[in-house]
Scaffold this active site. Structure first.
Site, PDB file in Angstrom:
ATOM      1  N   THR A 173       0.848  -1.198   0.000  1.00 22.16           N
ATOM      2  CA  THR A 173       0.000   0.000   0.000  1.00 22.16           C
ATOM      3  C   THR A 173       0.873   1.235   0.000  1.00 22.16           C
ATOM      4  O   THR A 173       1.878   1.278   0.714  1.00 22.16           O
ATOM      5  CB  THR A 173      -0.851   0.029   1.283  1.00 22.16           C
ATOM      6  OG1 THR A 173      -1.640  -1.146   1.333  1.00 22.16           O
ATOM      7  CG2 THR A 173      -1.725   1.271   1.352  1.00 22.16           C
ATOM      8  N   GLY A 227      -3.265  -6.908   5.213  1.00 23.71           N
ATOM      9  CA  GLY A 227      -4.402  -6.213   5.807  1.00 23.71           C
ATOM     10  C   GLY A 227      -5.116  -7.026   6.867  1.00 23.71           C
ATOM     11  O   GLY A 227      -5.525  -6.494   7.899  1.00 23.71           O
TER      12      GLY A 227
END
Ligand code: GLY
Length: 341
Positions: A173, A227
């Site tokens: 990310t 995540g």
């Protein structure tokens, strides 16, 4: 004082552009959005925006978030399809008092109605990576079947038919935290999430308190990593809370990343990659990771942009090393390298 910090070397150009804006008195909300958009637009980064790798159905699904540390307003999208700049859609969602986190078709509909630029986000290059991955999975399946000669044929067929691909991977990310001269702090994230994820899978990047959080009275934090593991700990909020109690961003990042990584290992036998960058309201910054060699970029008032590599230590601290030009050239060369089937 102004400053901006972001995950991964891929953020360097975006950080430089944002820093120029901040130097000229620009706002942290505009600067952080511009920094993330730069990464989203670059087709050779495989985990963010245009060129991001698709899910198991060969569809690119994008997660992004934006947060304003003065008002605590946030906007976020999950599994957004075919819009050029998910971070800008997320920022637009932060303007309302409700409907701040939209996913899938709802996010698409909002972006369409709000007039955001539509763009087919699956590149030819990403299609090649997808097909290569399918071929690798098929090869693994065949090798596995060959090893299981004793297994009844029916069970082997069932395992193949279930289409159980090897574990999804790749989850870098871009996440940034920004401070402007007026004391406004913002943060933003953007990612295409796990390569070969299931349709509809949403990671930590659009989840406030998990993948991002900012409070101009304390500081901000943004993550990259697996995540599913970052979300188990609400880690971004915890880092900001510790900065609000006066901890230096480096100490806050180290404490949270190392303690939570240890907890996951103790309770589950393993911990996914977890990395955080943070900045406090004084412009002090920190970064910590359980991943050897995690890279990040930082620029503060009066300094040049710097790319660092993080080296987690056995005592839970995290050393930083300036990335050499050679390392940076190799990083870009790896991303720009031609791919063939
Ligand atoms: N941290 C990004 C993701 O898991 O999707």
């Amino acid at each position: 004082m102004w400053g901006i910090i972001a995950t991964w070397r891929m953020a360097l150009d975006g950080i430089e552009g944002a820093a120029k804006q901040l130097e000229e008195g620009g706002r942290a909300d505009d600067a952080v959005e511009a920094a993330i958009r730069e990464v989203e637009d670059f087709p050779y980064f495989k985990s963010v925006g245009y060129g991001g790798l698709p899910n198991e159905q060969m569809v690119v699904e994008l997660d992004a978030a934006f947060m304003d540390g003065n008002t605590l307003s946030f906007g976020a999208v999950g599994a957004l399809h075919d819009f050029a700049n998910p971070v800008s859609v997320a920022r637009a969602l932060a303007a309302d008092d409700a409907n701040n986190l939209l996913v899938g078709e709802g996010a698409d509909l909002f972006a369409e109605r709000a007039g955001f630029e539509r763009k087919a986000m699956l590149t030819d290059r990403a299609k090649v990576f997808y097909r290569k991955r399918l071929a690798e999975d098929e090869k693994r399946r065949q090798e596995g079947a060959a090893l299981e000669l004793g297994e009844p044929e029916a069970e082997q067929e069932a395992a193949r038919g279930a289409g159980i691909a090897s574990a999804p991977r790749g989850h870098d990310t871009v996440g940034a935290v920004c401070l402007d001269e007026q004391g406004l702090m913002t943060c933003a994230t953007s990612t295409s999430g796990l390569f070969m994820k299931r349709p509809g899978r949403v990671g930590d990047s659009p989840i406030p308190g998990a993948g991002f959080y900012v409070d101009s009275e304390a500081g901000g934090a943004a993550s990259t990593g697996l995540g599913e593991d970052v979300m188990k700990g609400c880690l971004a909020y915890e880092i900001v809370r510790l900065m609000g109690e006066g901890l230096h961003p480096q100490a806050a990042c180290e404490q949270v990343v190392s303690a939570f990584s240890d907890k996951l290992t103790r309770r589950r036998g393993k911990a996914g990659d977890i990395s955080f960058v943070a900045m406090d309201r004084a412009g002090r910054w920190g970064a910590a990771s359980n991943l050897e060699g995690f890279s990040f970029v930082v620029q503060t008032q009066g300094s040049e942009p710097q790319v660092y590599l993080a080296h987690p230590q056995a005592d839970g601290s995290c050393a930083h090393e300036l990335a050499s030009q050679e390392w940076q050239d190799a990083y870009m060369a790896a991303r720009l390298a031609p791919v063939s089937e």
